[in-house]
Design an enzyme around this catalytic site. Sequence first.
Site, PDB file in Angstrom:
ATOM      1  N   HIS A  19       0.879  -1.167   0.000  1.00  0.00           N
ATOM      2  CA  HIS A  19       0.000   0.000   0.000  1.00  0.00           C
ATOM      3  C   HIS A  19       0.918   1.219   0.000  1.00  0.00           C
ATOM      4  O   HIS A  19       2.035   1.149   0.537  1.00  0.00           O
ATOM      5  CB  HIS A  19      -0.835   0.122   1.279  1.00  0.00           C
ATOM      6  CG  HIS A  19      -1.749  -1.028   1.582  1.00  0.00           C
ATOM      7  ND1 HIS A  19      -1.321  -2.170   2.195  1.00  0.00           N
ATOM      8  CD2 HIS A  19      -3.083  -1.167   1.406  1.00  0.00           C
ATOM      9  CE1 HIS A  19      -2.367  -2.983   2.377  1.00  0.00           C
ATOM     10  NE2 HIS A  19      -3.442  -2.405   1.898  1.00  0.00           N
ATOM     11  N   ASP A  33       2.385   1.967   3.361  1.00  0.00           N
ATOM     12  CA  ASP A  33       3.316   0.983   3.935  1.00  0.00           C
ATOM     13  C   ASP A  33       4.749   1.404   3.650  1.00  0.00           C
ATOM     14  O   ASP A  33       5.674   1.003   4.353  1.00  0.00           O
ATOM     15  CB  ASP A  33       3.179  -0.409   3.287  1.00  0.00           C
ATOM     16  CG  ASP A  33       1.783  -0.968   3.364  1.00  0.00           C
ATOM     17  OD1 ASP A  33       1.055  -0.606   4.298  1.00  0.00           O
ATOM     18  OD2 ASP A  33       1.424  -1.758   2.462  1.00  0.00           O
TER      19      ASP A  33
HETATM   20  C1  XUL Z   1      -7.537  -6.494   4.521  1.00  0.00           C
HETATM   21  C2  XUL Z   1      -6.718  -6.947   3.408  1.00  0.00           C
HETATM   22  C3  XUL Z   1      -5.863  -5.923   2.756  1.00  0.00           C
HETATM   23  C4  XUL Z   1      -5.785  -6.063   1.285  1.00  0.00           C
HETATM   24  C5  XUL Z   1      -5.066  -4.929   0.596  1.00  0.00           C
HETATM   25  O1  XUL Z   1      -8.337  -7.469   5.080  1.00  0.00           O
HETATM   26  O2  XUL Z   1      -6.736  -8.103   3.051  1.00  0.00           O
HETATM   27  O3  XUL Z   1      -4.607  -5.959   3.340  1.00  0.00           O
HETATM   28  O4  XUL Z   1      -5.161  -7.244   0.930  1.00  0.00           O
HETATM   29  O5  XUL Z   1      -5.573  -3.692   0.920  1.00  0.00           O
END
Ligand code: XUL
Length: 438
Positions: free
Chosen positions: A99, A102
């Site tokens: 993300h 992150d």
């Molecule tokens: C949340 C989840 C996230 C997604 C990406 O449950 O799985 O980490 O994978 O946003």
Amino acid sequence: MYFDFVDKVNYEGPKSKNPFAFKFYDSERIVMGKAMKEHLPFAMAWWHNLGAAGTDMFGRDTADKSFGAEKATMAHAKAKVDAGFEFMQKLGVEYFCFHDVDLVPEAEDINETNARLDKISDYILEKMNATGIKCLWGTANMFSNPRFMNGAGSTNSADVYCFAAAQIKKALDITVKLGGKGYVFWGGREGYETLLNTDVKFEQENIARLMKMAVTYGRSIGFEGDFYIEPKPKEPMKHQYDFDAATAIGFLRQYGLDKDFKMNIEANHALLAGHTFEHELRISAINGMLGSIDANQGDPVLDWDTDEFPFDVYSATMCMYEVLKAGGLGNGGLNFDAKNRRPSNTAEDMVQAFILGMDTFALGLLKAAAIIEDGTLDGFKKERYSSFENGIGKKIVDGETSLEELSAYACSLGKCTDPGSGKQEYIQSAINGIMFGE
Ligand code: XUL
Ligand code: CO
């Protein structure tokens, strides 16, 4: 060096007692004509592996993920890159997922956050070029910042909507810069707490508008990969719009997004939706939308999104059976969207968690290939529907009959024949034979 207790994690076979060796993952071993590592494009989730340190609703961090730098600084962001690449290299993990937030600490002003992202992605790119490690997919975190409390694409506020757009634009820029093969939408706050204050139709239309703009922008900057929706029914919201694969696929078709999007299926989310992992994979695959996989495991006792490392070999086998049947994952991979349990708080535990996950999926692949090669399951399935291969059954499949003709046929029989046993226990026992026989 953060993981200097281990050099390279190698395959040593099932009898090995070395805690830093693979027992089943043998990257170059050929399975059904392809190397294991081609079947299993493993990825590291930046957020869990380099970020999650054990904080939960009841307690603080138990693990030290400072990697020798002060947290929430650019020095820490860089230290995470160093640690992450050392980790992936030692394990032979060839991909990562991220993300935006992150990668760098989020600043008050989005312009500063974007400048930080430019800087860190230069550094990541250097490391990628030096190691050959690649980006599987990127995404924007549109659920942590308080501005998203009412949603991102589904927010009531046009200003917040623009901030979501800005984050997506930047996350797409970075994904393309890093050569990412996918871009994920996980709608953590795209849903509602109560219908009493929510215009569901308007919110869904706005989400679709945002996704359309993302596709247009992504394609304009050269993104050729897949967009993904990652379905999840609840948590954090009471009801999330992308409840499960079937719901998300319907949404994509309704808004004309189905050519650019596929599913990113997470095992733990399937469980929360009341489905099996393989159900979600099958529904995606039969709709031509099996994209990528968040390879983790939930806990039916807790019924939370516990994001555990996969340990359940049956489940991994059923997953890999679906993947093999679908002809592989294309641009997708197996992202360990998983974190160590809170009391597993050492650097050694981090490495061993990946060994567990990679070995579990290697076993899953081997057993799924054996199930396909054995043929009992597929043979029985074919036989089960054989009444549609000729006669009245064939006419139904070919669309060459009518309700009147079928009714006349049934009436001519008078009494219906037994449709035949489903043989579930026989098949399960045959699968046990493949799982545990030699
Ligand atoms: C949340 C989840 C996230 C997604 C990406 O449950 O799985 O980490 O994978 O946003
Ligand atoms: Co996930």
